[in-house]
Design a protein around this motif. Structure first.
Motif, PDB file in Angstrom:
ATOM      1  N   MET A  45       0.839  -1.197   0.000  1.00 39.14           N
ATOM      2  CA  MET A  45       0.000   0.000   0.000  1.00 39.14           C
ATOM      3  C   MET A  45       0.876   1.251   0.000  1.00 39.14           C
ATOM      4  O   MET A  45       1.752   1.411   0.845  1.00 39.14           O
ATOM      5  N   LYS A  46       0.639   2.150  -0.951  1.00 39.35           N
ATOM      6  CA  LYS A  46       1.423   3.369  -1.029  1.00 39.35           C
ATOM      7  C   LYS A  46       1.029   4.332   0.085  1.00 39.35           C
ATOM      8  O   LYS A  46      -0.128   4.381   0.512  1.00 39.35           O
ATOM      9  N   THR A  47       2.011   5.108   0.539  1.00 35.48           N
ATOM     10  CA  THR A  47       1.798   6.051   1.632  1.00 35.48           C
ATOM     11  C   THR A  47       1.942   7.483   1.142  1.00 35.48           C
ATOM     12  O   THR A  47       2.742   7.783   0.251  1.00 35.48           O
ATOM     13  N   VAL A  48       1.182   8.379   1.759  1.00 31.16           N
ATOM     14  CA  VAL A  48       1.238   9.789   1.383  1.00 31.16           C
ATOM     15  C   VAL A  48       1.096  10.650   2.623  1.00 31.16           C
ATOM     16  O   VAL A  48       0.305  10.354   3.521  1.00 31.16           O
ATOM     17  N   LYS A  56       6.749   4.279  11.858  1.00 29.93           N
ATOM     18  CA  LYS A  56       5.688   3.457  11.296  1.00 29.93           C
ATOM     19  C   LYS A  56       6.035   2.891   9.931  1.00 29.93           C
ATOM     20  O   LYS A  56       5.541   1.837   9.534  1.00 29.93           O
ATOM     21  N   THR A  57       6.868   3.605   9.189  1.00 31.97           N
ATOM     22  CA  THR A  57       7.226   3.167   7.845  1.00 31.97           C
ATOM     23  C   THR A  57       8.583   3.738   7.457  1.00 31.97           C
ATOM     24  O   THR A  57       8.959   4.823   7.917  1.00 31.97           O
ATOM     25  N   GLN A  58       9.296   3.017   6.627  1.00 29.93           N
ATOM     26  CA  GLN A  58      10.571   3.510   6.103  1.00 29.93           C
ATOM     27  C   GLN A  58      10.419   4.050   4.682  1.00 29.93           C
ATOM     28  O   GLN A  58      11.400   4.461   4.062  1.00 29.93           O
ATOM     29  N   LEU A 105      11.203   9.475   1.171  1.00 30.76           N
ATOM     30  CA  LEU A 105      10.776   9.504  -0.227  1.00 30.76           C
ATOM     31  C   LEU A 105      11.764   8.770  -1.124  1.00 30.76           C
ATOM     32  O   LEU A 105      11.373   8.078  -2.071  1.00 30.76           O
ATOM     33  N   ARG A 106      13.049   8.897  -0.827  1.00 25.15           N
ATOM     34  CA  ARG A 106      14.061   8.200  -1.643  1.00 25.15           C
ATOM     35  C   ARG A 106      13.922   6.684  -1.560  1.00 25.15           C
ATOM     36  O   ARG A 106      14.403   5.964  -2.449  1.00 25.15           O
ATOM     37  N   ASN A 107      13.274   6.192  -0.521  1.00 24.92           N
ATOM     38  CA  ASN A 107      13.084   4.746  -0.374  1.00 24.92           C
ATOM     39  C   ASN A 107      11.921   4.217  -1.202  1.00 24.92           C
ATOM     40  O   ASN A 107      11.716   3.002  -1.272  1.00 24.92           O
ATOM     41  N   LEU A 111      16.646  16.514  -8.767  1.00 27.01           N
ATOM     42  CA  LEU A 111      16.228  15.113  -8.717  1.00 27.01           C
ATOM     43  C   LEU A 111      16.066  14.502 -10.107  1.00 27.01           C
ATOM     44  O   LEU A 111      15.524  13.400 -10.246  1.00 27.01           O
ATOM     45  N   ARG A 112      16.542  15.210 -11.119  1.00 31.14           N
ATOM     46  CA  ARG A 112      16.466  14.681 -12.485  1.00 31.14           C
ATOM     47  C   ARG A 112      17.259  13.372 -12.580  1.00 31.14           C
ATOM     48  O   ARG A 112      18.233  13.172 -11.862  1.00 31.14           O
ATOM     49  N   GLY A 113      16.829  12.508 -13.455  1.00 31.12           N
ATOM     50  CA  GLY A 113      17.521  11.234 -13.619  1.00 31.12           C
ATOM     51  C   GLY A 113      17.207  10.227 -12.540  1.00 31.12           C
ATOM     52  O   GLY A 113      17.819   9.162 -12.484  1.00 31.12           O
ATOM     53  N   THR A 114      16.253  10.547 -11.664  1.00 30.18           N
ATOM     54  CA  THR A 114      15.816   9.635 -10.608  1.00 30.18           C
ATOM     55  C   THR A 114      14.338   9.335 -10.844  1.00 30.18           C
ATOM     56  O   THR A 114      13.688   9.956 -11.696  1.00 30.18           O
TER      57      THR A 114
END
Length: 245
Positions: free
Chosen positions: A1-4, A76-78, A127-129, A181-184
């Motif tokens: 499940m995606k988180t926001v 709660k989440t990584q 977010l990077r995860n 953050l280009r190229g990611t």
């Protein structure tokens, strides 16, 4: 499940964005400056059967509050898949370029620009995860330098010195963030919910908060072929949403 995580999610467009993403299967953290208000919003969603949400105390103008929210969510989440920087203030009227005082400018910029910077920098590691991280900065077509320089634009005479300047600065931050953050896998965009009726504008808007929430949610859910580093207002440009800076 995606988180926001949605800042300023206890009412208005932020609340409607949360509702839309919950319906799409996201787990939503409702950022609220006042936790009690966040809990009331949470209860309203749960009454609709939207259970995958929780309220988080988050005052974007307070670094201690932002870091506490980051720690609470990190326990709660990584992984954070989406950050929606929605919290904002208008600064009140009038906003004359010659008469607006420094306190007005500081207060509005502290929320609308510095608050976005604080929250984005605090949550960028989570977010990077995510395999497909998304950042949506809630902006306004009323801050477009191009439109405000065009005498033919229908809102050309609707000038204000403080709020539009803060959102124009937010747009520049969006451009720079997207570039870094280009190229990611990141997609970073500025999105205008439209002139919708909420407490923010004394319910003078011509659209609904639900419409605004749907517009923001749409860009939170874009796929890997979606845009980045762009400015969208579906009210200004119903066909593509693309809006001049």
């Amino acid at each position: 499940m995606k988180t926001v995580l949605i800042t300023g999610a206890n009412k208005g467009v932020g609340f409607e964005t949360a509702r839309q993403l919950l319906r799409q299967g996201y787990y939503v953290y409702l950022g609220s400056r006042n936790l009690e208000n966040g809990l009331k919003a949470l209860e309203m969603l749960k009454e609709e059967g939207l259970e995958n949400a929780e309220a988080i105390q988050l005052n974007v103008t307070d670094s201690v509050s932002v870091q506490a929210a980051r720690l609470a969510i990190g326990e709660k989440t990584q992984v954070l898949d989406v950050l929606i920087n929605n919290a904002g203030i208008n600064g009140g009227l009038p906003q004359s370029a010659l008469e607006a005082n420094m306190d007005q400018f500081r207060e509005v910029f502290d929320t609308n620009l510095y608050g976005v910077v604080r929250v984005t920098q605090a949550f960028i590691d989570l977010l990077r995860n995510s395999p497909q991280p998304r950042i949506v900065n809630v902006s306004s077509s009323g801050c477009s330098l191009t439109l405000h320089s065009d005498p033919g634009w229908k809102y050309y005479s609707h000038k204000a010195a403080v709020y539009p300047a803060s959102k124009a600065a937010l747009n520049m931050f969006t451009i720079t963030l997207a570039y870094e953050l280009r190229g990611t896998p990141f997609k970073v965009n500025a999105v205008c919910p439209g002139f919708v009726a909420t407490d923010f504008n004394g319910h003078r808007g011509t659209g609904t908060a639900e419409e605004g929430g749907m517009r923001i949610a749409r860009y939170a859910m874009i796929g890997e072929e979606g845009p980045t580093g762009q400015f969208f207002s579906e009210e200004y440009n119903p066909e593509t949403g693309v809006t001049p800076w």
